[in-house]
Design an enzyme around this catalytic site. Structure first.
Site, PDB file in Angstrom:
ATOM      1  N   TYR A   1      66.073  30.300  38.918  1.00  0.00           N
ATOM      2  CA  TYR A   1      66.447  30.412  37.449  1.00  0.00           C
ATOM      3  C   TYR A   1      68.005  30.641  37.170  1.00  0.00           C
ATOM      4  O   TYR A   1      68.481  29.782  36.516  1.00  0.00           O
ATOM      5  CB  TYR A   1      65.606  31.597  36.653  1.00  0.00           C
ATOM      6  CG  TYR A   1      66.102  31.867  35.399  1.00  0.00           C
ATOM      7  CD1 TYR A   1      65.466  31.129  34.206  1.00  0.00           C
ATOM      8  CD2 TYR A   1      66.986  32.854  34.594  1.00  0.00           C
ATOM      9  CE1 TYR A   1      65.702  31.511  32.903  1.00  0.00           C
ATOM     10  CE2 TYR A   1      67.176  33.011  33.528  1.00  0.00           C
ATOM     11  CZ  TYR A   1      66.650  32.241  32.537  1.00  0.00           C
ATOM     12  OH  TYR A   1      66.863  32.367  31.216  1.00  0.00           O
TER      13      TYR A   1
ATOM     14  N   SER B   1      72.404  30.964  30.361  1.00  0.00           N
ATOM     15  CA  SER B   1      71.951  32.547  30.318  1.00  0.00           C
ATOM     16  C   SER B   1      73.307  33.486  31.051  1.00  0.00           C
ATOM     17  O   SER B   1      73.867  32.979  31.875  1.00  0.00           O
ATOM     18  CB  SER B   1      70.777  32.711  31.322  1.00  0.00           C
ATOM     19  OG  SER B   1      70.746  33.895  31.728  1.00  0.00           O
TER      20      SER B   1
HETATM   21  N1  LIG Z   1      64.973  36.178  26.526  1.00  0.00           N
HETATM   22  C1  LIG Z   1      65.968  36.248  27.230  1.00  0.00           C
HETATM   23  O1  LIG Z   1      66.109  37.345  27.916  1.00  0.00           O
HETATM   24  C2  LIG Z   1      66.845  35.162  27.733  1.00  0.00           C
HETATM   25  C3  LIG Z   1      68.153  35.447  28.244  1.00  0.00           C
HETATM   26  C4  LIG Z   1      69.149  34.531  28.388  1.00  0.00           C
HETATM   27  C5  LIG Z   1      68.573  32.996  28.074  1.00  0.00           C
HETATM   28  N2  LIG Z   1      67.398  32.786  27.728  1.00  0.00           N
HETATM   29  C6  LIG Z   1      66.938  31.406  27.559  1.00  0.00           C
HETATM   30  O2  LIG Z   1      66.744  31.126  26.089  1.00  0.00           O
HETATM   31  C7  LIG Z   1      65.897  30.122  25.894  1.00  0.00           C
HETATM   32  C8  LIG Z   1      64.702  30.365  25.115  1.00  0.00           C
HETATM   33  O3  LIG Z   1      63.980  31.499  25.463  1.00  0.00           O
HETATM   34  P1  LIG Z   1      63.294  32.600  24.653  1.00  0.00           P
HETATM   35  O4  LIG Z   1      63.857  34.011  25.320  1.00  0.00           O
HETATM   36  O5  LIG Z   1      63.311  32.184  23.399  1.00  0.00           O
HETATM   37  O6  LIG Z   1      61.715  32.455  25.454  1.00  0.00           O
HETATM   38  P2  LIG Z   1      60.354  32.251  25.012  1.00  0.00           P
HETATM   39  O7  LIG Z   1      60.031  32.950  23.776  1.00  0.00           O
HETATM   40  O8  LIG Z   1      59.475  32.431  26.255  1.00  0.00           O
HETATM   41  O9  LIG Z   1      60.607  30.676  24.322  1.00  0.00           O
HETATM   42  C9  LIG Z   1      60.537  29.529  25.353  1.00  0.00           C
HETATM   43  C10 LIG Z   1      60.490  28.296  24.513  1.00  0.00           C
HETATM   44  O10 LIG Z   1      60.543  27.224  25.520  1.00  0.00           O
HETATM   45  C11 LIG Z   1      59.614  26.391  25.294  1.00  0.00           C
HETATM   46  N3  LIG Z   1      58.990  25.598  26.555  1.00  0.00           N
HETATM   47  C12 LIG Z   1      58.919  26.025  27.927  1.00  0.00           C
HETATM   48  N4  LIG Z   1      58.507  25.210  28.714  1.00  0.00           N
HETATM   49  C13 LIG Z   1      58.322  23.895  27.947  1.00  0.00           C
HETATM   50  C14 LIG Z   1      57.911  22.900  28.203  1.00  0.00           C
HETATM   51  N5  LIG Z   1      57.504  22.263  29.371  1.00  0.00           N
HETATM   52  N6  LIG Z   1      58.076  21.862  27.257  1.00  0.00           N
HETATM   53  C15 LIG Z   1      58.397  22.131  25.760  1.00  0.00           C
HETATM   54  N7  LIG Z   1      58.883  23.319  25.596  1.00  0.00           N
HETATM   55  C16 LIG Z   1      58.913  24.436  26.392  1.00  0.00           C
HETATM   56  C17 LIG Z   1      58.416  27.235  24.760  1.00  0.00           C
HETATM   57  O11 LIG Z   1      57.351  26.362  24.197  1.00  0.00           O
HETATM   58  P3  LIG Z   1      55.904  26.671  24.171  1.00  0.00           P
HETATM   59  O12 LIG Z   1      55.705  28.356  23.932  1.00  0.00           O
HETATM   60  O13 LIG Z   1      55.427  26.126  22.743  1.00  0.00           O
HETATM   61  O14 LIG Z   1      55.422  26.292  25.151  1.00  0.00           O
HETATM   62  C18 LIG Z   1      59.068  28.171  23.906  1.00  0.00           C
HETATM   63  O15 LIG Z   1      59.260  27.261  22.662  1.00  0.00           O
HETATM   64  C19 LIG Z   1      65.596  29.594  27.239  1.00  0.00           C
HETATM   65  O16 LIG Z   1      66.271  28.727  27.670  1.00  0.00           O
HETATM   66  C20 LIG Z   1      65.812  31.004  28.109  1.00  0.00           C
HETATM   67  O17 LIG Z   1      65.995  30.435  29.563  1.00  0.00           O
HETATM   68  C21 LIG Z   1      66.472  33.745  27.632  1.00  0.00           C
END
Ligand SMILES: NC(=O)c1ccc[n+]([C@@H]2O[C@H](COP(=O)([O-])OP(=O)(O)OC[C@H]3O[C@@H](n4cnc5c(N)ncnc54)[C@H](OP(=O)(O)O)[C@@H]3O)[C@@H](O)[C@H]2O)c1
Length: 248
Positions: free
Chosen positions: A157, A144
């Site tokens: 985080y 991130s």
């Molecule tokens: N959105 C942002 O602004 C942003 C910015 C920078 C980096 N990121 C990073 O990008 C990545 C993806 O996030 P996203 O934005 O796509 O968020 P999201 O839509 O909330 O997706 C998170 C994913 O992680 C999975 N997950 C969470 N806890 C888990 C666990 N204990 N076991 C297995 N799977 C788990 C969720 O699975 P389930 O839903 O099936 O539980 C979901 O598929 C993350 O690493 C996040 O930190 C996000």
């Protein structure tokens, strides 16, 4: 020759779904991982419906080490090698320093960094098999922007994501010479449920990075020659990393 194959964690969510879709378009057979079985099954069905390489899925918590073994065993049985491991699943949450509990911390560290290190460790043999078959393999870790510059209310985080950046650098140092490439992707705010807390402020007005933007970045890394490594990619929105006007 058999298809290249990838494991994508967090495939049931915004960025992971987009990455899985792009990789399937690139011809990768997939093992999709997340907790939500219905979302994983639906994505697998959609991708399989377009034709192309096989798509498998596994639901469970990455905080559970036995689930990590299950993922590795399933992928080994179906593919025998792993061309690309995408450690994308993540957990966020806002708390100021002074309000952070062990439970809050563990939920983030277990998924954001412990599982990333352990799953990569468990997949090393499979990655080496892909190198033997096709000359190279890859690990892509979704870190991130907060892992490059820690953010207020995101102290824990930010710490997990800085650890992902450090782990990815170490992977590069340790494994690049044998053909295993490592990339940390560091996006600013991306339009997924994780960004919901920002929707009413300036972020909504400015627009957000799209999950597709991140997926296209991963796609790019899969198209490069064996000798070309992308160790880190930072994706920012216009106002991210910009100093407040009184400082400029
Ligand atoms: N959105 C942002 O602004 C942003 C910015 C920078 C980096 N990121 C990073 O990008 C990545 C993806 O996030 P996203 O934005 O796509 O968020 P999201 O839509 O909330 O997706 C998170 C994913 O992680 C999975 N997950 C969470 N806890 C888990 C666990 N204990 N076991 C297995 N799977 C788990 C969720 O699975 P389930 O839903 O099936 O539980 C979901 O598929 C993350 O690493 C996040 O930190 C996000």
């Amino acid at each position: 020759m058999t298809s290249r194959s990838a494991i994508v964690t967090g495939a049931s969510g915004g960025i992971g779904t987009a990455i899985a879709t792009a990789l399937h378009e690139e011809g990768f057979a997939l093992t999709l991982v997340g907790r939500d079985a219905a979302k994983l099954a639906a994505l697998a069905e959609t991708l399989t419906g377009t034709g192309g390489a096989a798509v498998d899925w596994l639901a469970g918590s990455l905080a559970d080490e036995t689930f990590l073994d299950e993922i590795t065993a399933r992928h080994t049985a179906r593919h025998g090698a792993l061309d690309l491991l995408v450690n994308n699943a993540g957990v966020s949450g806002h708390r100021r320093v002074g309000e952070i509990t062990a439970e809050f911390l563990d939920a983030q560290f277990d998924v954001n960094i412990r599982a990333v290190i352990l799953l990569t460790d468990k997949c090393l043999g499979l990655l080496r098999k892909a190198v033997a078959l096709r000359g190279s393999a890859q690990v892509v870790n979704t870190a991130s922007n907060a892992g490059k510059r820690g953010e207020a209310t995101l102290a824990s985080y930010s710490a997990t994501k800085a650890a992902v950046v450090g782990f990815t650098e170490a992977l590069h140092d340790e494994l690049a010479a044998e053909g295993i490439k490592a990339t940390a992707i560091c996006p600013g705010l991306v339009d997924t449920p994780m960004a919901d807390a920002y929707r009413s402020g300036g972020a909504a007005a400015q627009g957000m990075i799209t999950p597709r933007d991140v997926a296209e970045t991963v796609r790019l890394t899969t198209r490069l020659s064996r000798a070309c490594i992308v160790p880190e990619v930072v994706l920012l929105r216009p106002n991210e990393w910009v100093q407040p006007s009184e400082v400029r």
